[in-house]
Every structure is written in C-alpha cells, then in structure tokens.
Scaffold this motif. Structure first.
Motif, PDB file in Angstrom:
ATOM      1  N   VAL A 190    -161.488 -93.663 -41.559  1.00 26.18           N
ATOM      2  CA  VAL A 190    -161.660 -94.943 -40.860  1.00 26.18           C
ATOM      3  C   VAL A 190    -160.335 -95.351 -40.221  1.00 26.18           C
ATOM      4  O   VAL A 190    -159.317 -95.440 -40.912  1.00 26.18           O
ATOM      5  N   PRO A 191    -160.297 -95.585 -38.911  1.00 24.40           N
ATOM      6  CA  PRO A 191    -159.063 -96.041 -38.254  1.00 24.40           C
ATOM      7  C   PRO A 191    -158.558 -97.341 -38.882  1.00 24.40           C
ATOM      8  O   PRO A 191    -159.340 -98.231 -39.203  1.00 24.40           O
ATOM      9  N   ASP A 192    -157.243 -97.438 -39.024  1.00 26.40           N
ATOM     10  CA  ASP A 192    -156.661 -98.625 -39.660  1.00 26.40           C
ATOM     11  C   ASP A 192    -155.582 -99.284 -38.806  1.00 26.40           C
ATOM     12  O   ASP A 192    -154.879-100.184 -39.274  1.00 26.40           O
ATOM     13  N   SER A 193    -155.415 -98.844 -37.568  1.00 22.60           N
ATOM     14  CA  SER A 193    -154.453 -99.470 -36.660  1.00 22.60           C
ATOM     15  C   SER A 193    -154.992 -99.370 -35.238  1.00 22.60           C
ATOM     16  O   SER A 193    -155.984 -98.692 -34.990  1.00 22.60           O
ATOM     17  N   ALA A 194    -154.332-100.054 -34.320  1.00 23.54           N
ATOM     18  CA  ALA A 194    -154.842-100.082 -32.949  1.00 23.54           C
ATOM     19  C   ALA A 194    -153.695-100.153 -31.951  1.00 23.54           C
ATOM     20  O   ALA A 194    -152.624-100.703 -32.233  1.00 23.54           O
ATOM     21  N   VAL A 195    -153.935 -99.579 -30.789  1.00 23.63           N
ATOM     22  CA  VAL A 195    -152.996 -99.663 -29.669  1.00 23.63           C
ATOM     23  C   VAL A 195    -153.700-100.389 -28.521  1.00 23.63           C
ATOM     24  O   VAL A 195    -154.751 -99.942 -28.053  1.00 23.63           O
ATOM     25  N   VAL A 196    -153.133-101.510 -28.122  1.00 21.21           N
ATOM     26  CA  VAL A 196    -153.708-102.330 -27.044  1.00 21.21           C
ATOM     27  C   VAL A 196    -152.892-102.094 -25.774  1.00 21.21           C
ATOM     28  O   VAL A 196    -151.672-102.263 -25.771  1.00 21.21           O
ATOM     29  N   ARG A 197    -153.572-101.703 -24.701  1.00 23.77           N
ATOM     30  CA  ARG A 197    -152.908-101.468 -23.414  1.00 23.77           C
ATOM     31  C   ARG A 197    -153.375-102.538 -22.428  1.00 23.77           C
ATOM     32  O   ARG A 197    -154.572-102.652 -22.152  1.00 23.77           O
ATOM     33  N   VAL A 198    -152.421-103.315 -21.918  1.00 19.28           N
ATOM     34  CA  VAL A 198    -152.748-104.407 -21.008  1.00 19.28           C
ATOM     35  C   VAL A 198    -151.830-104.349 -19.792  1.00 19.28           C
ATOM     36  O   VAL A 198    -150.837-103.613 -19.773  1.00 19.28           O
ATOM     37  N   ALA A 199    -152.170-105.143 -18.785  1.00 20.98           N
ATOM     38  CA  ALA A 199    -151.337-105.265 -17.590  1.00 20.98           C
ATOM     39  C   ALA A 199    -151.297-106.713 -17.151  1.00 20.98           C
ATOM     40  O   ALA A 199    -152.309-107.417 -17.200  1.00 20.98           O
ATOM     41  N   ALA A 200    -150.119-107.150 -16.721  1.00 25.15           N
ATOM     42  CA  ALA A 200    -149.940-108.463 -16.107  1.00 25.15           C
ATOM     43  C   ALA A 200    -149.952-108.249 -14.603  1.00 25.15           C
ATOM     44  O   ALA A 200    -149.118-107.516 -14.066  1.00 25.15           O
ATOM     45  N   VAL A 201    -150.898-108.864 -13.914  1.00 27.42           N
ATOM     46  CA  VAL A 201    -151.114-108.615 -12.489  1.00 27.42           C
ATOM     47  C   VAL A 201    -150.986-109.916 -11.712  1.00 27.42           C
ATOM     48  O   VAL A 201    -151.475-110.969 -12.141  1.00 27.42           O
ATOM     49  N   HIS A 202    -150.318-109.840 -10.553  1.00 23.82           N
ATOM     50  CA  HIS A 202    -150.181-111.039  -9.714  1.00 23.82           C
ATOM     51  C   HIS A 202    -150.162-110.627  -8.250  1.00 23.82           C
ATOM     52  O   HIS A 202    -149.527-109.640  -7.866  1.00 23.82           O
ATOM     53  N   ARG A 203    -150.879-111.395  -7.415  1.00 25.75           N
ATOM     54  CA  ARG A 203    -150.924-111.145  -5.976  1.00 25.75           C
ATOM     55  C   ARG A 203    -150.258-112.316  -5.256  1.00 25.75           C
ATOM     56  O   ARG A 203    -150.494-113.480  -5.591  1.00 25.75           O
ATOM     57  N   ALA A 204    -149.428-111.990  -4.258  1.00 28.08           N
ATOM     58  CA  ALA A 204    -148.731-113.026  -3.491  1.00 28.08           C
ATOM     59  C   ALA A 204    -148.473-112.519  -2.079  1.00 28.08           C
ATOM     60  O   ALA A 204    -148.668-111.340  -1.779  1.00 28.08           O
ATOM     61  N   ALA A 205    -147.983-113.420  -1.230  1.00 23.45           N
ATOM     62  CA  ALA A 205    -147.757-113.056   0.171  1.00 23.45           C
ATOM     63  C   ALA A 205    -146.611-112.067   0.321  1.00 23.45           C
ATOM     64  O   ALA A 205    -146.631-111.210   1.211  1.00 23.45           O
ATOM     65  N   GLY A 206    -145.589-112.177  -0.514  1.00 19.75           N
ATOM     66  CA  GLY A 206    -144.429-111.294  -0.420  1.00 19.75           C
ATOM     67  C   GLY A 206    -144.222-110.470  -1.673  1.00 19.75           C
ATOM     68  O   GLY A 206    -144.755-110.788  -2.739  1.00 19.75           O
ATOM     69  N   VAL A 207    -143.432-109.405  -1.540  1.00 21.66           N
ATOM     70  CA  VAL A 207    -143.166-108.513  -2.678  1.00 21.66           C
ATOM     71  C   VAL A 207    -142.464-109.266  -3.804  1.00 21.66           C
ATOM     72  O   VAL A 207    -142.812-109.139  -4.981  1.00 21.66           O
ATOM     73  N   ALA A 208    -141.439-110.067  -3.452  1.00 23.92           N
ATOM     74  CA  ALA A 208    -140.672-110.770  -4.477  1.00 23.92           C
ATOM     75  C   ALA A 208    -141.549-111.727  -5.273  1.00 23.92           C
ATOM     76  O   ALA A 208    -141.448-111.807  -6.510  1.00 23.92           O
ATOM     77  N   ASP A 209    -142.419-112.459  -4.567  1.00 21.60           N
ATOM     78  CA  ASP A 209    -143.293-113.400  -5.267  1.00 21.60           C
ATOM     79  C   ASP A 209    -144.316-112.672  -6.142  1.00 21.60           C
ATOM     80  O   ASP A 209    -144.656-113.132  -7.243  1.00 21.60           O
ATOM     81  N   ALA A 210    -144.806-111.533  -5.657  1.00 26.02           N
ATOM     82  CA  ALA A 210    -145.757-110.752  -6.462  1.00 26.02           C
ATOM     83  C   ALA A 210    -145.088-110.244  -7.735  1.00 26.02           C
ATOM     84  O   ALA A 210    -145.656-110.347  -8.830  1.00 26.02           O
TER      85      ALA A 210
END
Length: 199
Positions: A15-35
């Motif tokens: 029985v598995p007893d641990s976990a690995v969570v893979r996530v991403a923080a994503v943001h869209r904006a008009a310019g590269v710096a703001d994104a």
C-alpha cells in the motif's frame, strides 16, 4: 552436463504511504515581465502553502517557462508564464489536504499536473517478490525436468531481471476544493532466471 534454464516471476502487493504532488503556477499578461511576475507571485504562494504541509526541503521548482499566448481565433494575446513545482508529502492524507489548501490559496493561477502515490520503503516487498520469483522458477524447472524424464538438480546460475512497479497516479482538477485520495495497492514485481542441472 544437461541443464534447463527457466525464468520465474514473483509479485508482492504493498500500500503506498507517501505522495508526490506536481503543480504549476500559471499567469497570463500583456508583457513577458508581467507574466513572469504573476507566475512568480503564485509560485511563492504554492511554496508557502506546501511548507505548511511538509518539510521545506521537499518543496522544489522543476521548470520555469514563458511563451506567446493566443486567443481563440489564433491572434496574439500577450504571454503566458508557467512555474512548475514538485511537493513531496509524507503520507497520502497530507497530499489530499495539500491539494485543497493550494486550490484555496492560489486560485485560478494553479494547475495540478498530477499526483503520484509511492511506497517510501520497498525493501520488504522487493524481498517477497524475489522469493516468489525464485519459487516460481523452481516450480517451472521441476515441471520441465519431469517432462524430460529427469529430476531437477542444483542451481548452476541465477540472474535477477529488473523489477518494475505498476504505476499508480491520478490527475487532479484544481477546481476541486478538497481531494480525497485512496492509496489502493501497488505491485512490486521481480523476475529471476535460473539454470538448473538435470539429474
């Protein structure tokens, strides 16, 4: 000297007893710096929330990307930045709680790429699978020897093949406020090739 070579297969359930969570923080904006800035802000929230549920060293970045974004008609629509992270949880229940906390803290800028359930210590399962594989090899060899009108003798050579786990993973939707994870079972397998003398 006559010999017979057979390959035995064995399996142990754990029985598995641990976990690995893979996530991403994503943001869209008009310019590269703001994104990039928006993705970085969301990633900081991911890190802060992750460290509330596991040790700080178990939270780490895996990649940062930025690319031109387009609208539904294919026209240019700013830029999208993505900061991917991996969070290793000490148990399955903690991973479920973490997913809910991340969805609440990060909101729409969160994307959950997946959850992998793992076994922290596989040594006992590997030993059991290996023993079962050798026993299977003996059984197969005994049967083949009897078909040849002989008896199974002493082993002359033993070689273990690489074992593999049946993959266990689930993809989660960030819109869920709470996630219940069921560990189920994982198969640890082994293969052993043995050459026996025939008597």
């Amino acid at each position: 000297m006559r010999t017979v070579t057979v390959t035995g297969h064995g399996e142990a359930r754990v029985v598995p007893d641990s976990a690995v969570v893979r996530v991403a923080a994503v943001h869209r904006a008009a310019g590269v710096a703001d994104a990039l800035g928006g993705a970085d802000s969301a990633a900081r929230q991911v890190v802060a929330t992750g460290r509330e549920h596991t040790a700080p060293e178990r939270v780490g970045s895996t990649s940062v990307q930025v690319w031109p974004a387009h609208d539904q008609q294919g026209a240019p629509d700013g830029f999208e930045a993505r900061h991917s992270l991996t969070i290793r949880c000490p148990d399955v229940a903690a991973a479920g709680v973490l997913l809910g906390a991340l969805a609440e803290a990060v909101g729409d800028r969160l994307q959950i790429e997946g959850v992998s359930l793992e076994v922290s210590d596989r040594s006992a399962a590997e030993t059991a699978a290996r023993e079962a594989a050798y026993a299977d090899a003996v059984e197969r060899g005994t049967h083949l020897a009897s078909l040849a009108g002989s008896e199974l003798g002493d082993p002359q050579a033993v070689m273990e093949s690489a074992y593999a786990d049946a993959p266990v993973g689930r993809a989660m939707n960030a819109s869920l406020a709470a996630v219940s994870l069921e560990p189920g079972e994982q198969a640890v397998t082994a293969s052993v090739t043995v050459t026996f003398q025939l008597r």
